[in-house]
Design a protein around this motif. Sequence first.
Motif, PDB file in Angstrom:
ATOM      1  N   UNK A 163      71.276  60.218 -37.223  1.00 14.95           N
ATOM      2  CA  UNK A 163      71.677  58.576 -35.788  1.00 14.95           C
ATOM      3  C   UNK A 163      71.411  56.922 -36.547  1.00 14.95           C
ATOM      4  N   UNK A 164      72.015  56.353 -36.719  1.00 15.99           N
ATOM      5  CA  UNK A 164      71.235  55.590 -36.915  1.00 15.99           C
ATOM      6  C   UNK A 164      70.007  55.029 -38.522  1.00 15.99           C
ATOM      7  N   UNK A 165      69.216  54.882 -38.246  1.00 12.55           N
ATOM      8  CA  UNK A 165      68.270  54.780 -39.588  1.00 12.55           C
ATOM      9  C   UNK A 165      67.666  56.056 -39.623  1.00 12.55           C
ATOM     10  N   UNK A 166      68.079  56.970 -38.062  1.00 11.54           N
ATOM     11  CA  UNK A 166      66.485  58.015 -38.104  1.00 11.54           C
ATOM     12  C   UNK A 166      67.256  59.756 -38.260  1.00 11.54           C
ATOM     13  N   UNK A 167      67.123  60.285 -39.023  1.00  9.57           N
ATOM     14  CA  UNK A 167      67.084  62.092 -39.014  1.00  9.57           C
ATOM     15  C   UNK A 167      66.975  62.683 -38.105  1.00  9.57           C
ATOM     16  N   UNK A 168      67.789  63.131 -37.272  1.00 10.77           N
ATOM     17  CA  UNK A 168      67.347  64.605 -36.341  1.00 10.77           C
ATOM     18  C   UNK A 168      67.688  65.662 -36.219  1.00 10.77           C
ATOM     19  N   UNK A 169      66.208  66.577 -36.399  1.00 10.95           N
ATOM     20  CA  UNK A 169      66.774  68.049 -36.752  1.00 10.95           C
ATOM     21  C   UNK A 169      66.547  68.403 -34.699  1.00 10.95           C
ATOM     22  N   UNK A 170      67.917  69.215 -34.904  1.00  8.10           N
ATOM     23  CA  UNK A 170      68.282  69.644 -33.163  1.00  8.10           C
ATOM     24  C   UNK A 170      68.514  70.780 -33.322  1.00  8.10           C
ATOM     25  N   UNK A 171      68.143  71.112 -31.867  1.00 10.07           N
ATOM     26  CA  UNK A 171      67.699  73.018 -31.682  1.00 10.07           C
ATOM     27  C   UNK A 171      68.806  72.481 -30.946  1.00 10.07           C
ATOM     28  N   UNK A 172      69.859  73.989 -30.662  1.00  9.37           N
ATOM     29  CA  UNK A 172      70.882  73.685 -29.523  1.00  9.37           C
ATOM     30  C   UNK A 172      71.249  75.259 -28.729  1.00  9.37           C
ATOM     31  N   UNK A 173      70.688  75.010 -28.092  1.00 10.36           N
ATOM     32  CA  UNK A 173      71.790  76.834 -27.738  1.00 10.36           C
ATOM     33  C   UNK A 173      71.859  76.458 -25.594  1.00 10.36           C
ATOM     34  N   UNK A 174      73.259  77.319 -25.755  1.00 10.36           N
ATOM     35  CA  UNK A 174      73.357  77.629 -23.649  1.00 10.36           C
ATOM     36  C   UNK A 174      73.977  76.270 -23.982  1.00 10.36           C
ATOM     37  N   UNK A 175      73.007  75.401 -22.985  1.00 15.47           N
ATOM     38  CA  UNK A 175      73.149  74.114 -22.575  1.00 15.47           C
ATOM     39  C   UNK A 175      72.602  73.273 -22.596  1.00 15.47           C
ATOM     40  N   UNK A 176      70.922  74.084 -23.216  1.00 18.43           N
ATOM     41  CA  UNK A 176      69.829  72.831 -23.520  1.00 18.43           C
ATOM     42  C   UNK A 176      70.162  71.824 -25.646  1.00 18.43           C
ATOM     43  N   UNK A 177      69.520  71.165 -25.708  1.00 18.08           N
ATOM     44  CA  UNK A 177      69.761  70.604 -26.880  1.00 18.08           C
ATOM     45  C   UNK A 177      68.987  69.399 -27.073  1.00 18.08           C
ATOM     46  N   UNK A 178      67.810  70.213 -27.700  1.00 23.74           N
ATOM     47  CA  UNK A 178      66.120  68.818 -28.010  1.00 23.74           C
ATOM     48  C   UNK A 178      66.521  68.832 -29.566  1.00 23.74           C
ATOM     49  N   UNK A 179      66.164  67.020 -29.823  1.00 24.38           N
ATOM     50  CA  UNK A 179      66.033  66.865 -30.985  1.00 24.38           C
ATOM     51  C   UNK A 179      65.045  66.081 -31.318  1.00 24.38           C
ATOM     52  N   UNK A 180      64.443  66.277 -32.651  1.00 20.31           N
ATOM     53  CA  UNK A 180      63.508  66.072 -33.094  1.00 20.31           C
ATOM     54  C   UNK A 180      63.696  64.714 -34.251  1.00 20.31           C
ATOM     55  N   UNK A 181      62.784  63.416 -33.677  1.00 22.04           N
ATOM     56  CA  UNK A 181      63.472  62.756 -34.842  1.00 22.04           C
ATOM     57  C   UNK A 181      62.069  62.522 -35.541  1.00 22.04           C
ATOM     58  N   UNK A 182      63.325  62.837 -37.149  1.00 24.00           N
ATOM     59  CA  UNK A 182      62.785  62.830 -38.286  1.00 24.00           C
ATOM     60  C   UNK A 182      62.356  61.464 -39.340  1.00 24.00           C
ATOM     61  N   UNK A 183      61.581  60.520 -40.035  1.00 20.99           N
ATOM     62  CA  UNK A 183      61.810  59.798 -40.597  1.00 20.99           C
ATOM     63  C   UNK A 183      61.474  59.136 -41.944  1.00 20.99           C
ATOM     64  N   UNK A 184      61.291  59.185 -43.143  1.00 20.27           N
ATOM     65  CA  UNK A 184      60.259  59.047 -44.173  1.00 20.27           C
ATOM     66  C   UNK A 184      59.702  58.155 -43.954  1.00 20.27           C
ATOM     67  N   UNK A 185      58.081  59.016 -44.762  1.00 19.00           N
ATOM     68  CA  UNK A 185      56.876  57.575 -44.515  1.00 19.00           C
ATOM     69  C   UNK A 185      56.913  56.930 -45.805  1.00 19.00           C
TER      70      UNK A 185
END
Length: 186
Positions: A163-185
Amino acid sequence: MPIKKILIIIVALIVIFILAIGGYIAYGLIFPKSPKGSATFNDEDLRLKVSYYQPYKKDRLIFGPEEQDALVPFGKYWRLGANLTTKIKLNQDVSFGGKTLNKGTYGLYTYPYPNKWTLIVSSKSSGSSYNEPAKDKIVLSVDLPTYILETELEQFTIDFVRKDQQILLRFRWDKTGVDVPIEKIK
């Protein structure tokens, strides 16, 4: 009945019992109820891989209060999947949820709440994970906001999206989602 016959019967019953338990355990490991899943992200020199097991909803309340018999109660430790530890492997250092995570292989765990999840990254990345990670094994912890999914998901899913310049690690189940933004250092 002679003692020799009684002993043979007892030994035979013990052997049958041990074989039955061994078969049950082996069957569960070979044919788990929750299938194995993986998510990978490759971009130039960055390689990320998550290995996990995908439980199904099966008409259960997934996230919610313990009093309502939620499968994953709010505020309680969850191993972020089923069967064995969910692992992430990184081939280089990254910013993970805004915090530095060095290259390596880690176990992922969480404490879900209604509006956020506290994601735990542990140096313990193998075996079953019924118990909370030991404090001395925690590499980092990050609070991440939850969001409501447009479409309910029957099976727990982990994936990567850009998403844009970010990488998102997504956890999704049922009706819930959570995203972890990841970027290169850099």
